[in-house]
Design an enzyme around this catalytic site. Structure first.
Site, mmCIF file in Angstrom:
data_model
loop_
_atom_site.group_PDB
_atom_site.id
_atom_site.type_symbol
_atom_site.label_atom_id
_atom_site.label_comp_id
_atom_site.label_asym_id
_atom_site.label_seq_id
_atom_site.Cartn_x
_atom_site.Cartn_y
_atom_site.Cartn_z
ATOM 1 N N CYS A 77 -19.629 31.466 17.540
ATOM 2 C CA CYS A 77 -20.259 32.307 18.506
ATOM 3 C C CYS A 77 -19.222 32.694 19.659
ATOM 4 O O CYS A 77 -18.501 32.049 20.014
ATOM 5 C CB CYS A 77 -21.299 31.202 19.358
ATOM 6 S SG CYS A 77 -21.982 32.202 20.749
ATOM 7 N N CYS A 80 -19.403 31.988 24.869
ATOM 8 C CA CYS A 80 -18.623 31.113 26.012
ATOM 9 C C CYS A 80 -17.133 30.908 25.821
ATOM 10 O O CYS A 80 -16.619 30.063 25.061
ATOM 11 C CB CYS A 80 -19.429 29.912 25.934
ATOM 12 S SG CYS A 80 -21.161 29.754 26.362
ATOM 13 N N CYS A 412 -21.670 42.252 40.009
ATOM 14 C CA CYS A 412 -21.379 41.322 38.979
ATOM 15 C C CYS A 412 -20.363 41.922 38.003
ATOM 16 O O CYS A 412 -20.001 41.341 36.792
ATOM 17 C CB CYS A 412 -22.936 41.352 37.990
ATOM 18 S SG CYS A 412 -23.272 43.286 37.491
#
Length: 458
Positions: A77, A80, A412
């Site tokens: 994945c 992260c 952000c």
């Protein structure tokens, strides 16, 4: 050194957004998806005098700062990047990345550190998963894009950023689609059905909203439509701790790989309720809401603590979303005017205002720059919380033209924050301080709060 060459370098430092910097023959090389201290093998993808970039091929030696990953999906994945760092290690890395970005731009702004997220696991209140396959023409997958492979998808049904309800929904939806032979949508041929699965769950109330993003095509050559009734019944029978309050079918025939389009409500409603800072918020399917609820409370508390005094003042809440920070400010301010371009979010903000019995807020729908040109109210303080792209030069100049003493900028994306601060500096505003807030543990994302003061007329 030329384009295509394979070289070995050590990553000396990190710069936002998640770019490692190493040196080869005294020439600076930029590489994504690496960590400070790693020794890597990479291939040169750009070799220009102004910038040299390389693509990661192999991590030869781990960084001394790394530890074993906690996640079963590590290495597959791409979600992260910092999962092999400690909690303190990732905070320091994020701080160093943003600080270097501003230092290299020549902006000398005092940094006041970085606040950790109250929760580092199972903190997300929204996830957007993709349908696809891990290898071409392979079995159906539902999860996140494979690391470094935009078109490949891997299952992430043990993801640690979400709670068990998400994981149950993820496994059950994949099993249902596989069992019924429902095809994925092919972005190249634009043929197929399944595109995304969106799950929102209120951290405080436990309400769950599920959206299936799929094309309007029939699911097989006989013209058989997708069985929305069976799909909804399957979801409603799941043993979840939270409560499903809405199931949607998003009719998505768009070209881009984004969740978009009108939707049918298959069950319940198209919104859920979340609680934040003692207030209740109705969050519709498309409305923006901070994805880390407890982190948002920490973010807004820190932001409002930077404002010297709101009592009796008129405040603008620009890019206001569902009106969260505007309604929090309304507890002290004389009046708050929020502006947001997403119509669903504005409608939710208005309903939230009634829900919380707030009478000194006004929420307007439209492009911030255009709406500011149409209203006559003059603010005493301006708070902005724009999307990742920032405010843009026109809106930034317009904000500065009000000449308020303080502007509070919540961002952000430190890169777009930096760009807007450069514009504000030319308009006579000085960035007084920046505080970082970790809203997305284990990822490279970080929120910034910046207080600006007017020092002269632009």
């Amino acid at each position: 050194m030329k384009k295509g060459d394979e070289i070995t370098i050590k990553i000396e430092k990190m710069k936002y957004p998640n770019v490692g910097i190493g040196f080869y023959n005294d020439k600076k090389i930029h590489v994504k998806n690496v960590l400070e201290g790693q020794t890597i093998r990479c291939r040169v993808s750009k070799n220009r005098s102004e910038k040299r970039e390389a693509r990661l091929l192999e991590i030869i030696e781990k960084s001394p700062k790394e530890q074993d990953s906690f996640c079963e999906h590590y290495g597959l994945c791409g979600g992260c990047l910092f999962q092999t760092l400690s909690g303190d290690g990732q905070l320091q890395t994020k701080y160093d990345m943003v600080k270097l970005l501003f230092d290299e731009a020549g902006l000398e702004i005092p940094f006041e550190g970085i606040l950790p997220s109250p929760q580092i696991f199972e903190y997300r209140n929204k996830m957007e998963f993709s349908f696809g396959d891990e290898a071409k023409d392979g079995p159906l997958r539902l999860g996140m894009h494979k690391k470094g492979r935009y078109h490949d998808v891997v299952n992430v049904d043990k993801c640690h950023l979400i709670d068990e309800d998400y994981r149950i929904v993820l496994r059950s939806v994949l099993a249902f689609m596989t069992r019924n032979g429902v095809p994925k949508y092919n972005k190249n041929t634009m043929i197929g059905f399944l595109r995304h699965l969106v799950v929102r769950k209120s951290y405080k109330t436990g309400e769950i909203l599920i959206g299936l993003s799929a094309s309007t095509q029939a699911i097989d050559h006989k013209g058989t439509p997708f069985n929305t009734k069976a799909f909804s019944e399957m979801l409603l029978e799941l043993p979840l701790k939270g409560q499903i309050v809405g199931i949607l079918y998003v009719k998505n025939d768009g070209i881009s790989d984004a969740v978009q389009g009108e939707y049918d409500i298959l069950f319940g409603r198209d919104y859920l309720f979340e609680k934040l800072y003692g207030l209740s918020f109705k969050v519709s399917f498309y409305a923006f809401f901070q994805t880390n609820t407890e982190g948002a409370e920490r973010l807004y508390e820190a932001a409002l603590n930077m404002i010297p005094n709101l009592e009796g003042k008129v405040a603008f809440d620009l890019f206001s979303g569902t009106g969260t920070i505007g309604q929090i400010m309304s507890k002290k301010a004389k009046k708050v005017i929020g502006i947001e371009i997403v119509e669903d979010a504005v409608q939710s903000a208005k309903e939230n205002m009634k829900l919380n019995e707030i009478h000194n807020c006004e929420f307007l729908c439209g492009d911030v720059f255009k709406v500011l040109n149409e209203i006559s109210t003059k603010p005493d303080i301006i708070v902005v919380d724009p999307p990742r792209s920032g405010m843009g030069e026109k809106a930034t100049i317009k904000v500065a033209s009000y000449g308020v003493d303080e502007i509070l900028y919540i961002s952000c994306n430190p890169k777009s924050l930096l760009e807007d601060l450069m514009v504000l500096k030319r308009q006579g505003y000085q960035a007084e301080k920046i505080l970082l807030v970790d809203m997305f543990p284990w990822t490279g994302a970080v929120e910034s709060i910046c207080l600006l003061r007017r020092v002269c007329n632009g």
